[in-house]
Motif scaffolding. Sequence first.
Motif, short mmCIF file in Angstrom:
data_model
loop_
_atom_site.label_atom_id
_atom_site.label_comp_id
_atom_site.label_asym_id
_atom_site.label_seq_id
_atom_site.Cartn_x
_atom_site.Cartn_y
_atom_site.Cartn_z
N ASN A 78 0.86 -1.34 0.01
CA ASN A 78 0.17 -0.02 0.11
C ASN A 78 0.50 1.18 0.09
O ASN A 78 2.09 1.10 0.31
CB ASN A 78 -0.81 0.01 1.27
CG ASN A 78 -2.15 -0.88 1.26
OD1 ASN A 78 -2.03 -1.70 0.37
ND2 ASN A 78 -3.02 -0.71 1.97
N ALA B 196 -4.96 6.52 6.77
CA ALA B 196 -4.70 7.43 7.54
C ALA B 196 -5.74 8.45 7.90
O ALA B 196 -5.85 8.61 9.37
CB ALA B 196 -3.55 8.39 6.43
N ARG C 226 -9.65 -3.59 1.23
CA ARG C 226 -9.43 -4.12 2.45
C ARG C 226 -9.88 -3.45 3.56
O ARG C 226 -10.11 -4.15 4.54
CB ARG C 226 -7.84 -4.46 2.69
CG ARG C 226 -7.25 -5.55 1.91
CD ARG C 226 -5.72 -5.32 1.70
NE ARG C 226 -5.06 -4.58 0.79
CZ ARG C 226 -4.19 -5.02 0.01
NH1 ARG C 226 -3.66 -6.05 -0.05
NH2 ARG C 226 -3.65 -4.20 -0.93
N ASP D 283 -5.40 9.96 -6.30
CA ASP D 283 -4.71 8.87 -6.33
C ASP D 283 -4.88 8.12 -7.69
O ASP D 283 -5.73 7.84 -8.40
CB ASP D 283 -5.83 7.79 -5.28
CG ASP D 283 -5.24 6.59 -5.08
OD1 ASP D 283 -4.37 5.97 -5.65
OD2 ASP D 283 -5.63 5.96 -4.14
C1 AOF Z 1 -3.80 3.16 1.99
N1 AOF Z 1 -3.76 3.89 3.04
O1 AOF Z 1 -4.03 5.74 4.25
C2 AOF Z 1 -5.18 5.57 1.99
C3 AOF Z 1 -5.12 4.65 0.84
O2 AOF Z 1 -7.72 -2.15 -0.15
P1 AOF Z 1 -6.90 -1.42 0.92
O3 AOF Z 1 -7.82 -0.98 1.88
O4 AOF Z 1 -5.72 -1.79 1.10
O5 AOF Z 1 -6.72 -0.05 0.22
C4 AOF Z 1 -5.70 0.78 -0.74
C5 AOF Z 1 -5.85 1.66 -1.45
O6 AOF Z 1 -6.71 2.60 -0.87
C6 AOF Z 1 -4.55 2.23 -1.92
O7 AOF Z 1 -4.24 1.54 -2.84
C7 AOF Z 1 -5.03 3.58 -2.40
O8 AOF Z 1 -5.67 3.74 -3.57
C8 AOF Z 1 -6.15 4.01 -1.20
N2 AOF Z 1 -5.80 4.94 -0.18
N3 AOF Z 1 -4.56 3.05 1.09
O9 AOF Z 1 -3.12 1.91 1.91
C9 AOF Z 1 -4.26 5.05 3.00
N4 AOF Z 1 -5.66 6.65 1.98
#
Ligand code: AOF
Length: 368
Positions: free
Chosen positions: A28, A55, A84, A106
């Motif tokens: 990530n 975050a 996730r 993003d």
């Molecule tokens: C992060 N940390 O603080 C933010 C992210 O599937 P997940 O929950 O692991 O989400 C991953 C995606 O979420 C990551 O690729 C990014 O696009 C978005 N933001 N991800 O790991 C964070 N704000």
Amino acid sequence: MSEPEIDAHYMARALHLARRGLYTTDPNPRVGCVLVRGDVIVGEGWHARSGGPHAEVGALEAAGDAGAGATAYVTLEPCCHHGRTPPCTDALLNAGIARVVMATRDPNPAVAGQGQRALEAAGVGVLVGVLEADAEALNVGFFRRMRRQRPYLRSKIAASLDGRTALANGDSQWITGAAARADVQRLRARSSAILTGVGTILADDPSLNVRAAELAEAHQPLRVIADSSLRTPVDARTLGLEGGVMIMTISGDVSAHRQLADAGADIQVVAACATDARRVDLDALLVRLAEREINEVLVEAGAGLNGALLRAGLIDELIVYIAGSVLGDTARGMFDMPGLANLSARPEFTLADVRKVGTDLRVTYTRA
Ligand code: AOF
Ligand code: ZN
């Protein structure tokens, strides 16, 4: 302070928090968030581990009711998808955040502007692009993978004053000092994978893992061995270590596959190189790594693999540690490459950073 100065001030704090995840968030992105009401920080958060809270969620939890009406400074566009973890845009809206300042959008196609639009549609003021370059630099590999389906490739080379990496007989131990080696531990720890060639495995039997005491929390990078004909010994030291080993090959040798798989390696067959059918295609190797969510790759290899990567134009960043010793012209160089017919064909890099690391010099170049 003017409003842009205030925004930059809090975003710098959010970036500082994001950097706490440098060694642990993989695959990530590293993300930080600061919630501000009036001129008071009411909550801070950062992403620590994949699967853990984003975050924004950490900061909202820290703020509690004080989050209502606050401005959120986030180093990456808040997510709006169920990954996730649940969407951060929902969490921000539920908490009554009034304004969101983000460093960058993003590039993840699951988000890609949709997080911004969801906030705007709900009447939240949004500003994009505060300290954007710093935020992208912190997640250079994540951005590269999302945008181009390739990891960011950084090669580290330890050399003598005269640019030599090993004696003609291969002896290369301890050219640089302890501080440079500690620095390399940090480079490994921030990398998703370490890439080397089978020649280095056979010559040095390196561990290629993270073992500095100060990095006990860090994840272990995957070790990737470019090994066209499956010459990696089943008792290679790196095979038994946490983080795992992937062997990239063009070999169809079933018994070698089975023996190395039994020794714990993940064997990946990739396309052969178009210009040298005996070797793996390095771009195909990088595509395969991106498919495995590899963001930053650290190359720790000899002149063979480094030369091939250089000639293919795949080195994004070059970090050279230079020791104050001389190995002479019979010693090995950094890059195997055919003699240039004219200078205009020379690969070029741009000087990005120079600093002293213990008794050595560290020079960082990026792709020109
Ligand atoms: C992060 N940390 O603080 C933010 C992210 O599937 P997940 O929950 O692991 O989400 C991953 C995606 O979420 C990551 O690729 C990014 O696009 C978005 N933001 N991800 O790991 C964070 N704000
Ligand atoms: Zn999120």
